[in-house]
Design a protein around this motif. Structure first.
Motif, PDB file in Angstrom:
ATOM      1  N   ASP A   7       0.823  -1.204   0.000  1.00 39.04           N
ATOM      2  CA  ASP A   7       0.000   0.000   0.000  1.00 39.04           C
ATOM      3  C   ASP A   7       0.859   1.257   0.000  1.00 39.04           C
ATOM      4  O   ASP A   7       0.565   2.224  -0.691  1.00 39.04           O
ATOM      5  N   ALA A   8       1.907   1.245   0.797  1.00 41.71           N
ATOM      6  CA  ALA A   8       2.729   2.439   0.944  1.00 41.71           C
ATOM      7  C   ALA A   8       3.424   2.813  -0.354  1.00 41.71           C
ATOM      8  O   ALA A   8       3.671   3.990  -0.624  1.00 41.71           O
ATOM      9  N   GLN A   9       3.773   1.791  -1.164  1.00 42.40           N
ATOM     10  CA  GLN A   9       4.506   2.045  -2.391  1.00 42.40           C
ATOM     11  C   GLN A   9       3.588   2.083  -3.615  1.00 42.40           C
ATOM     12  O   GLN A   9       4.059   2.033  -4.743  1.00 42.40           O
ATOM     13  N   ARG A  10       2.310   2.184  -3.402  1.00 42.52           N
ATOM     14  CA  ARG A  10       1.351   2.115  -4.495  1.00 42.52           C
ATOM     15  C   ARG A  10       1.563   3.254  -5.482  1.00 42.52           C
ATOM     16  O   ARG A  10       1.693   4.419  -5.103  1.00 42.52           O
ATOM     17  N   ASP A  11       1.620   2.904  -6.756  1.00 41.76           N
ATOM     18  CA  ASP A  11       1.792   3.902  -7.809  1.00 41.76           C
ATOM     19  C   ASP A  11       0.563   4.802  -7.865  1.00 41.76           C
ATOM     20  O   ASP A  11      -0.531   4.410  -7.439  1.00 41.76           O
ATOM     21  N   THR A  12       0.719   6.011  -8.377  1.00 40.65           N
ATOM     22  CA  THR A  12      -0.405   6.928  -8.522  1.00 40.65           C
ATOM     23  C   THR A  12      -0.318   7.631  -9.874  1.00 40.65           C
ATOM     24  O   THR A  12       0.747   7.705 -10.493  1.00 40.65           O
ATOM     25  N   TRP A  13      -1.466   8.136 -10.317  1.00 39.15           N
ATOM     26  CA  TRP A  13      -1.473   8.981 -11.502  1.00 39.15           C
ATOM     27  C   TRP A  13      -0.714  10.266 -11.180  1.00 39.15           C
ATOM     28  O   TRP A  13      -0.774  10.771 -10.058  1.00 39.15           O
ATOM     29  N   THR A  14      -0.004  10.809 -12.163  1.00 35.98           N
ATOM     30  CA  THR A  14       0.767  12.027 -11.895  1.00 35.98           C
ATOM     31  C   THR A  14      -0.126  13.252 -11.819  1.00 35.98           C
ATOM     32  O   THR A  14       0.269  14.265 -11.250  1.00 35.98           O
ATOM     33  N   SER A  15      -1.325  13.163 -12.387  1.00 36.40           N
ATOM     34  CA  SER A  15      -2.233  14.311 -12.372  1.00 36.40           C
ATOM     35  C   SER A  15      -3.657  13.829 -12.543  1.00 36.40           C
ATOM     36  O   SER A  15      -3.907  12.694 -12.995  1.00 36.40           O
ATOM     37  N   ASN A  16      -4.608  14.679 -12.192  1.00 39.98           N
ATOM     38  CA  ASN A  16      -6.012  14.341 -12.393  1.00 39.98           C
ATOM     39  C   ASN A  16      -6.326  14.235 -13.887  1.00 39.98           C
ATOM     40  O   ASN A  16      -7.144  13.403 -14.294  1.00 39.98           O
ATOM     41  N   ARG A  17      -5.649  15.016 -14.693  1.00 43.02           N
ATOM     42  CA  ARG A  17      -5.835  14.934 -16.148  1.00 43.02           C
ATOM     43  C   ARG A  17      -5.461  13.545 -16.659  1.00 43.02           C
ATOM     44  O   ARG A  17      -6.144  12.962 -17.505  1.00 43.02           O
ATOM     45  N   GLY A  18      -4.338  13.004 -16.132  1.00 44.96           N
ATOM     46  CA  GLY A  18      -3.911  11.672 -16.548  1.00 44.96           C
ATOM     47  C   GLY A  18      -4.944  10.617 -16.214  1.00 44.96           C
ATOM     48  O   GLY A  18      -5.226   9.722 -17.019  1.00 44.96           O
ATOM     49  N   PHE A  19      -5.525  10.721 -15.016  1.00 47.05           N
ATOM     50  CA  PHE A  19      -6.565   9.773 -14.604  1.00 47.05           C
ATOM     51  C   PHE A  19      -7.791   9.899 -15.513  1.00 47.05           C
ATOM     52  O   PHE A  19      -8.347   8.898 -15.968  1.00 47.05           O
ATOM     53  N   ILE A  20      -8.222  11.123 -15.779  1.00 44.92           N
ATOM     54  CA  ILE A  20      -9.414  11.336 -16.604  1.00 44.92           C
ATOM     55  C   ILE A  20      -9.200  10.785 -18.013  1.00 44.92           C
ATOM     56  O   ILE A  20     -10.067  10.096 -18.566  1.00 44.92           O
ATOM     57  N   LEU A  21      -8.030  11.059 -18.598  1.00 45.85           N
ATOM     58  CA  LEU A  21      -7.758  10.562 -19.951  1.00 45.85           C
ATOM     59  C   LEU A  21      -7.691   9.034 -19.968  1.00 45.85           C
ATOM     60  O   LEU A  21      -8.150   8.399 -20.921  1.00 45.85           O
ATOM     61  N   ALA A  22      -7.121   8.437 -18.911  1.00 42.03           N
ATOM     62  CA  ALA A  22      -7.069   6.979 -18.848  1.00 42.03           C
ATOM     63  C   ALA A  22      -8.465   6.396 -18.715  1.00 42.03           C
ATOM     64  O   ALA A  22      -8.794   5.377 -19.351  1.00 42.03           O
ATOM     65  N   ALA A  23      -9.313   7.022 -17.888  1.00 40.28           N
ATOM     66  CA  ALA A  23     -10.683   6.544 -17.724  1.00 40.28           C
ATOM     67  C   ALA A  23     -11.471   6.702 -19.024  1.00 40.28           C
ATOM     68  O   ALA A  23     -12.265   5.827 -19.399  1.00 40.28           O
ATOM     69  N   ILE A  24     -11.266   7.821 -19.720  1.00 40.80           N
ATOM     70  CA  ILE A  24     -11.914   8.008 -21.027  1.00 40.80           C
ATOM     71  C   ILE A  24     -11.396   6.963 -22.009  1.00 40.80           C
ATOM     72  O   ILE A  24     -12.158   6.381 -22.794  1.00 40.80           O
ATOM     73  N   GLY A  25     -10.078   6.702 -21.962  1.00 34.05           N
ATOM     74  CA  GLY A  25      -9.497   5.698 -22.844  1.00 34.05           C
ATOM     75  C   GLY A  25     -10.086   4.326 -22.626  1.00 34.05           C
ATOM     76  O   GLY A  25     -10.267   3.550 -23.573  1.00 34.05           O
ATOM     77  N   SER A  26     -10.402   4.012 -21.376  1.00 34.18           N
ATOM     78  CA  SER A  26     -11.049   2.732 -21.079  1.00 34.18           C
ATOM     79  C   SER A  26     -12.484   2.707 -21.598  1.00 34.18           C
ATOM     80  O   SER A  26     -12.932   1.732 -22.200  1.00 34.18           O
ATOM     81  N   ALA A  27     -13.208   3.792 -21.352  1.00 35.49           N
ATOM     82  CA  ALA A  27     -14.624   3.837 -21.726  1.00 35.49           C
ATOM     83  C   ALA A  27     -14.818   3.905 -23.236  1.00 35.49           C
ATOM     84  O   ALA A  27     -15.688   3.223 -23.802  1.00 35.49           O
ATOM     85  N   VAL A  28     -14.038   4.738 -23.903  1.00 32.62           N
ATOM     86  CA  VAL A  28     -14.173   4.908 -25.355  1.00 32.62           C
ATOM     87  C   VAL A  28     -13.436   3.765 -26.047  1.00 32.62           C
ATOM     88  O   VAL A  28     -12.210   3.728 -26.077  1.00 32.62           O
ATOM     89  N   GLY A  29     -14.196   2.831 -26.548  1.00 32.50           N
ATOM     90  CA  GLY A  29     -13.601   1.670 -27.200  1.00 32.50           C
ATOM     91  C   GLY A  29     -14.293   1.348 -28.503  1.00 32.50           C
ATOM     92  O   GLY A  29     -14.977   2.183 -29.107  1.00 32.50           O
ATOM     93  N   LEU A  30     -14.136   0.107 -28.936  1.00 34.31           N
ATOM     94  CA  LEU A  30     -14.679  -0.309 -30.231  1.00 34.31           C
ATOM     95  C   LEU A  30     -16.194  -0.201 -30.270  1.00 34.31           C
ATOM     96  O   LEU A  30     -16.781   0.136 -31.298  1.00 34.31           O
ATOM     97  N   GLY A  31     -16.847  -0.472 -29.135  1.00 34.72           N
ATOM     98  CA  GLY A  31     -18.307  -0.420 -29.096  1.00 34.72           C
ATOM     99  C   GLY A  31     -18.864   0.965 -29.357  1.00 34.72           C
ATOM    100  O   GLY A  31     -19.979   1.103 -29.863  1.00 34.72           O
ATOM    101  N   ASN A  32     -18.108   2.016 -28.986  1.00 31.68           N
ATOM    102  CA  ASN A  32     -18.569   3.376 -29.262  1.00 31.68           C
ATOM    103  C   ASN A  32     -18.682   3.623 -30.754  1.00 31.68           C
ATOM    104  O   ASN A  32     -19.574   4.335 -31.214  1.00 31.68           O
ATOM    105  N   ILE A  33     -17.783   3.036 -31.517  1.00 28.99           N
ATOM    106  CA  ILE A  33     -17.734   3.289 -32.955  1.00 28.99           C
ATOM    107  C   ILE A  33     -18.655   2.361 -33.722  1.00 28.99           C
ATOM    108  O   ILE A  33     -19.390   2.778 -34.611  1.00 28.99           O
ATOM    109  N   TRP A  34     -18.661   1.076 -33.363  1.00 29.50           N
ATOM    110  CA  TRP A  34     -19.439   0.156 -34.205  1.00 29.50           C
ATOM    111  C   TRP A  34     -20.755  -0.293 -33.590  1.00 29.50           C
ATOM    112  O   TRP A  34     -21.571  -0.920 -34.255  1.00 29.50           O
ATOM    113  N   ARG A  35     -21.010   0.008 -32.311  1.00 28.87           N
ATOM    114  CA  ARG A  35     -22.258  -0.445 -31.720  1.00 28.87           C
ATOM    115  C   ARG A  35     -23.292   0.664 -31.572  1.00 28.87           C
ATOM    116  O   ARG A  35     -24.453   0.482 -31.936  1.00 28.87           O
TER     117      ARG A  35
END
Length: 513
Positions: A7-35
């Motif tokens: 727990d003490a050595q747990r990695d973290t996002w360097t910024s809130n922007r990084g977290f938001i872009l990663a979460a968007i990257g997870s959500a926006v996938g193939l289904g957004n385009i073809w489904r």
């Protein structure tokens, strides 16, 4: 109680922007385009946006907040965080982790297809009969069965996908995952945005947009349309199967969680609507070229849309190579950022459970996933296997996971209020008491209706006419496998961790009700 070394050595996002872009990257996938475009078209056109937005506000974003609250408060992947929430909830986390594993091994194959078609777009190598090219010349698709015959055109790019995944995960959350999304998501928006602008200028684009957005108000009285809206929101936002729990666990203590969730939720839906505009503008052009109405076209959703219909569109366009590169390049980026999040959920869970190093977990998970990807989805029967596993993993597995998690957190563990207060403490957008009945009553009830309808359909009608034995092995067998392995992992002891039920952060003070 002091934190464990993990727990003490747990990695973290360097910024809130990084977290938001990663979460968007997870959500926006193939289904957004073809489904989404096809679902909207078949479910009332412009009128579909009403149940779609209601589903986003009443289920999508509230469950996203639930994932965020669990991950951020209890500081772990789905199994560890849910165990910390309630000791008997660990099995739910492992069921979610198994779903991530199952989805990742076939999702990688679709990214491999997209890489191949990115190359094929230069010179439109698929020729005039795009369906024959995709099914026969490229996939060498066979009838349902079990095959050991590898398809070289799938295997080579698939190997590249898994090598890249291992490299990204081995370099960590801030060093690998965050950087991939910080670079990839802006590229995706720019590339797909350029594609949409070009599609809007094509002859017949207006016909395509009219077909998509002309409202059929009568559809709003059809329960199936509402179920389609909730299904689309649910499957496109990466919620309730461990991804967002893991991602939120890497956020810093004072991160603004609910505001980030609103950005991610509306960004995902905005991209889906953008995808609908681009796809149906291009379909309008294809219909114009063929002298038919848009509703006479075939293949308006799923892999057939992307790898059969769209190549036909590209072949008839001026500047086809550029348009093809933008489309299939967008598929690769959208798919890869989503795949990263899937494998992160698996890797971090095993890393925490067995006390593995970050790199050992990344390489081990990557190699095992790659082996299953090759064995099941890079063969001549890969397309049928992918179609079947995807149906059962998502429509049965993920929906069941969401129902059980919501009921467990709110009613069995009684942690809904704790999570609400936690989110309110660290966020600017405050959750009222309305949030708990949404995730504890409304969402699970509606999801249960979805699940029962789908189960009845699968039991009575089967799926796509595939043989019963095949559905039993690759369909129901997928869900049973996830349950059995999850139960086994939940009964296995934790290594390198004295107290896995330890809550990493003390109770937060000053929570606003």
């Amino acid at each position: 109680m002091a934190q464990s070394g993990t727990d003490a050595q747990r990695d973290t996002w360097t910024s809130n922007r990084g977290f938001i872009l990663a979460a968007i990257g997870s959500a926006v996938g193939l289904g957004n385009i073809w489904r989404f475009p096809g679902v909207a078209y078949e479910s009332g056109g412009g009128a579909f946006l009403i149940p779609y937005l209601i589903a986003l506000i009443t289920a999508g974003i509230p469950i996203l907040f639930l994932d965020y609250g669990i991950g951020h408060r209890f500081r772990g992947s789905a199994p560890l965080a849910l165990r910390r929430l309630h000791r008997r909830a660990e099995g739910i986390g492992w069921f979610q982790t198994m779903l991530l594993f199952i989805i990742s091994i076939y999702y990688a194959a679709v990214i491999a297809w997209s890489m191949s078609f990115f190359y094929f777009s230069f010179g439109t190598k698929w020729g005039s009969d795009t369906q024959n090219f995709f099914l026969n010349d490229y996939l060498h698709a066979a009838d349902p069965g079990i095959s050991s015959e590898l398809v070289a055109g799938v295997a080579w790019p698939l190997a590249l996908v898994w090598v890249l995944i291992i490299i990204v995960l081995a370099t960590g959350i801030s060093g690998g995952v965050e950087k991939v999304n910080v670079i990839g998501i802006p590229l995706l928006v720019l590339g797909f945005g350029a594609l949409v602008i070009r599609a809007l200028t094509l002859p017949g684009a207006t016909d395509g947009l009219n077909a998509l957005f002309t409202p059929d108000w009568g559809a709003l009285t059809d329960l199936d349309v509402w179920i389609a809206a909730y299904s689309q929101i649910f499957f496109s936002m990466s919620i309730a199967f461990g991804i967002m729990i893991a991602y939120a666990s890497f956020q810093r203590r004072k991160a603004n969680m609910t505001s980030s969730g609103l950005v991610v939720g509306f960004a995902n839906s905005s991209f889906e609507i953008l995808a609908g505009i681009g796809v149906f503008s291009a379909l309008g052009f294809l219909a114009h070229q063929q002298g038919v109405a848009v509703d006479q076209l075939e293949g308006l959703t799923g892999p057939i849309l992307s790898f059969v219909t769209f190549p036909a569109v590209i072949s008839q366009m001026p500047g086809s190579a550029l348009f093809g590169a933008l489309f299939f390049g967008s598929l690769v980026i959208a798919g890869f950022t989503s795949l990263v999040s899937l494998v992160v959920g698996v890797s971090v869970a095993l890393q925490e459970k067995f006390g593995l190093s970050q790199r050992t977990a990344a390489v081990s998970v990557g190699v095992v996933c790659a082996a299953f990807s090759f064995g099941l989805f890079a063969t001549t029967t890969g397309l049928v296997a992918l179609d079947t596993v995807d149906m059962f993993a998502n429509n049965v597995g993920v929906v069941t996971s969401a129902i059980v998690m919501c009921v467990t957190v709110v009613w069995l563990a009684r942690r809904g209020e704790l999570l609400r207060l936690h989110l309110n403490t660290v966020s600017t957008f405050k959750l009222g008491r309305w949030w708990i009945p949404l995730v504890g009553v409304f969402a699970p009830v509606f999801l249960t209706v979805m699940l029962v309808q789908k189960l009845r359909e699968l039991i009575v009608d089967g799926y796509e006419g595939y043989p019963d034995w095949y559905i039993g092995v690759f369909g129901w067998g997928t869900v049973v496998l996830a349950v059995v392995v999850a139960a086994g992992l939940a009964l296995t002891g934790w290594k390198g961790r004295d107290d896995p039920a330890f809550v990493a952060w003390p109770p937060l003070e000053g929570a606003k009700r």
